[in-house]
Design a protein around this motif. Sequence first.
Motif, PDB file in Angstrom:
ATOM      1  N   ALA A 130       0.843  -1.206   0.000  1.00  0.00           N
ATOM      2  CA  ALA A 130       0.000   0.000   0.000  1.00  0.00           C
ATOM      3  C   ALA A 130       0.874   1.250   0.000  1.00  0.00           C
ATOM      4  O   ALA A 130       0.545   2.242  -0.654  1.00  0.00           O
ATOM      5  N   GLY A 131       1.981   1.203   0.716  1.00  0.00           N
ATOM      6  CA  GLY A 131       2.925   2.327   0.726  1.00  0.00           C
ATOM      7  C   GLY A 131       3.551   2.540  -0.645  1.00  0.00           C
ATOM      8  O   GLY A 131       3.692   3.675  -1.107  1.00  0.00           O
ATOM      9  N   ALA A 132       3.923   1.436  -1.300  1.00  0.00           N
ATOM     10  CA  ALA A 132       4.488   1.538  -2.648  1.00  0.00           C
ATOM     11  C   ALA A 132       3.466   2.140  -3.609  1.00  0.00           C
ATOM     12  O   ALA A 132       3.813   2.955  -4.474  1.00  0.00           O
ATOM     13  N   ALA A 133       2.206   1.769  -3.445  1.00  0.00           N
ATOM     14  CA  ALA A 133       1.145   2.316  -4.304  1.00  0.00           C
ATOM     15  C   ALA A 133       0.975   3.817  -4.088  1.00  0.00           C
ATOM     16  O   ALA A 133       0.773   4.573  -5.050  1.00  0.00           O
ATOM     17  N   VAL A 134       1.069   4.264  -2.849  1.00  0.00           N
ATOM     18  CA  VAL A 134       0.962   5.696  -2.546  1.00  0.00           C
ATOM     19  C   VAL A 134       2.093   6.460  -3.227  1.00  0.00           C
ATOM     20  O   VAL A 134       1.888   7.515  -3.830  1.00  0.00           O
ATOM     21  N   VAL A 135       3.305   5.921  -3.143  1.00  0.00           N
ATOM     22  CA  VAL A 135       4.469   6.577  -3.755  1.00  0.00           C
ATOM     23  C   VAL A 135       4.332   6.606  -5.277  1.00  0.00           C
ATOM     24  O   VAL A 135       4.601   7.633  -5.905  1.00  0.00           O
ATOM     25  N   ARG A 136       3.891   5.505  -5.874  1.00  0.00           N
ATOM     26  CA  ARG A 136       3.704   5.491  -7.334  1.00  0.00           C
ATOM     27  C   ARG A 136       2.637   6.499  -7.756  1.00  0.00           C
ATOM     28  O   ARG A 136       2.795   7.174  -8.776  1.00  0.00           O
ATOM     29  N   ALA A 137       1.576   6.626  -6.984  1.00  0.00           N
ATOM     30  CA  ALA A 137       0.512   7.587  -7.321  1.00  0.00           C
ATOM     31  C   ALA A 137       1.026   9.026  -7.247  1.00  0.00           C
ATOM     32  O   ALA A 137       0.611   9.878  -8.035  1.00  0.00           O
ATOM     33  N   ALA A 138       1.930   9.282  -6.330  1.00  0.00           N
ATOM     34  CA  ALA A 138       2.451  10.645  -6.164  1.00  0.00           C
ATOM     35  C   ALA A 138       3.575  10.969  -7.144  1.00  0.00           C
ATOM     36  O   ALA A 138       3.888  12.141  -7.353  1.00  0.00           O
ATOM     37  N   ASN A 139       4.194   9.932  -7.754  1.00  0.00           N
ATOM     38  CA  ASN A 139       5.383  10.146  -8.587  1.00  0.00           C
ATOM     39  C   ASN A 139       5.229   9.604 -10.009  1.00  0.00           C
ATOM     40  O   ASN A 139       6.167   9.030 -10.551  1.00  0.00           O
ATOM     41  N   ASP A 140       4.062   9.763 -10.581  1.00  0.00           N
ATOM     42  CA  ASP A 140       3.816   9.360 -11.974  1.00  0.00           C
ATOM     43  C   ASP A 140       4.193   7.907 -12.240  1.00  0.00           C
ATOM     44  O   ASP A 140       4.785   7.575 -13.266  1.00  0.00           O
ATOM     45  N   GLY A 141       3.890   7.028 -11.296  1.00  0.00           N
ATOM     46  CA  GLY A 141       4.143   5.609 -11.483  1.00  0.00           C
ATOM     47  C   GLY A 141       5.510   5.131 -11.038  1.00  0.00           C
ATOM     48  O   GLY A 141       5.808   3.943 -11.096  1.00  0.00           O
ATOM     49  N   ASN A 142       6.363   6.032 -10.586  1.00  0.00           N
ATOM     50  CA  ASN A 142       7.711   5.672 -10.140  1.00  0.00           C
ATOM     51  C   ASN A 142       7.748   5.507  -8.625  1.00  0.00           C
ATOM     52  O   ASN A 142       7.040   6.202  -7.903  1.00  0.00           O
ATOM     53  N   GLU A 143       8.596   4.624  -8.158  1.00  0.00           N
ATOM     54  CA  GLU A 143       8.777   4.442  -6.712  1.00  0.00           C
ATOM     55  C   GLU A 143       9.965   5.274  -6.246  1.00  0.00           C
ATOM     56  O   GLU A 143      10.963   4.758  -5.743  1.00  0.00           O
ATOM     57  N   THR A 144       9.868   6.575  -6.405  1.00  0.00           N
ATOM     58  CA  THR A 144      10.939   7.490  -6.034  1.00  0.00           C
ATOM     59  C   THR A 144      10.844   7.806  -4.549  1.00  0.00           C
ATOM     60  O   THR A 144       9.820   8.287  -4.068  1.00  0.00           O
ATOM     61  N   VAL A 145      11.923   7.514  -3.836  1.00  0.00           N
ATOM     62  CA  VAL A 145      11.967   7.756  -2.400  1.00  0.00           C
ATOM     63  C   VAL A 145      13.224   8.543  -2.050  1.00  0.00           C
ATOM     64  O   VAL A 145      14.177   8.530  -2.821  1.00  0.00           O
ATOM     65  N   PRO A 146      13.239   9.258  -0.954  1.00  0.00           N
ATOM     66  CA  PRO A 146      12.149   9.397  -0.012  1.00  0.00           C
ATOM     67  C   PRO A 146      11.071  10.343  -0.542  1.00  0.00           C
ATOM     68  O   PRO A 146      11.368  11.370  -1.136  1.00  0.00           O
ATOM     69  N   THR A 147       9.853   9.942  -0.314  1.00  0.00           N
ATOM     70  CA  THR A 147       8.707  10.794  -0.596  1.00  0.00           C
ATOM     71  C   THR A 147       8.079  11.113   0.749  1.00  0.00           C
ATOM     72  O   THR A 147       7.721  10.209   1.498  1.00  0.00           O
ATOM     73  N   VAL A 148       8.001  12.403   1.054  1.00  0.00           N
ATOM     74  CA  VAL A 148       7.487  12.852   2.348  1.00  0.00           C
ATOM     75  C   VAL A 148       6.133  13.510   2.132  1.00  0.00           C
ATOM     76  O   VAL A 148       5.999  14.388   1.279  1.00  0.00           O
ATOM     77  N   PHE A 149       5.156  13.054   2.892  1.00  0.00           N
ATOM     78  CA  PHE A 149       3.824  13.657   2.840  1.00  0.00           C
ATOM     79  C   PHE A 149       3.643  14.540   4.063  1.00  0.00           C
ATOM     80  O   PHE A 149       3.797  14.091   5.200  1.00  0.00           O
ATOM     81  N   VAL A 150       3.338  15.804   3.794  1.00  0.00           N
ATOM     82  CA  VAL A 150       3.062  16.775   4.850  1.00  0.00           C
ATOM     83  C   VAL A 150       1.709  17.387   4.543  1.00  0.00           C
ATOM     84  O   VAL A 150       1.524  17.967   3.463  1.00  0.00           O
ATOM     85  N   ALA A 151       0.771  17.227   5.447  1.00  0.00           N
ATOM     86  CA  ALA A 151      -0.588  17.770   5.285  1.00  0.00           C
ATOM     87  C   ALA A 151      -1.197  17.356   3.950  1.00  0.00           C
ATOM     88  O   ALA A 151      -1.813  18.167   3.252  1.00  0.00           O
TER      89      ALA A 151
END
Length: 145
Positions: free
Chosen positions: A104-125
């Motif tokens: 589920a975390g990988a899916a969140v990152v892909r949704a935020a990064n045009d399908g890429n698992e680019t990390v670190p991805t930080v969600f604030v608010a």
Amino acid sequence: MMRAWLLPLSFVLCGSLVAAGMFSDGNPLGASALLLLFVVLAAAHSPLVFPRPTGALEAQRLSEADGRPIVYWRAGCKFCLRLRLRLGRRAGQLYWVDIWRDPAGAAVVRAANDGNETVPTVFVAGSAFVNPDPAWVREQLSPSE
């Protein structure tokens, strides 16, 4: 889960092989120092240096309740390690989601990064920030924590 340990195990294995060669050549002190270096590198690139991971759904629920940022990361990522080390003790104030352990975390990152698992991805608010400056992430934490 095993994927997170491949790089650290590779460091230990390679260090052990080179150290064994040095030891057999009559250089036990150099072999010990080299093996120690490889063990430290393995530890630094392992999940052990990161706070205990939280599941993506749990992290989202908790973040909505208390406003703390969520960091999506994976073991072996030098940018994730840089963020973790630069945050120091304050790293425990964030929710850390290991995308290699949590689909589920990988899916969140892909949704935020045009399908890429680019990390670190930080969600604030609810907003995603890819590979943000650690000083900026520190500023997002409340001073009372």
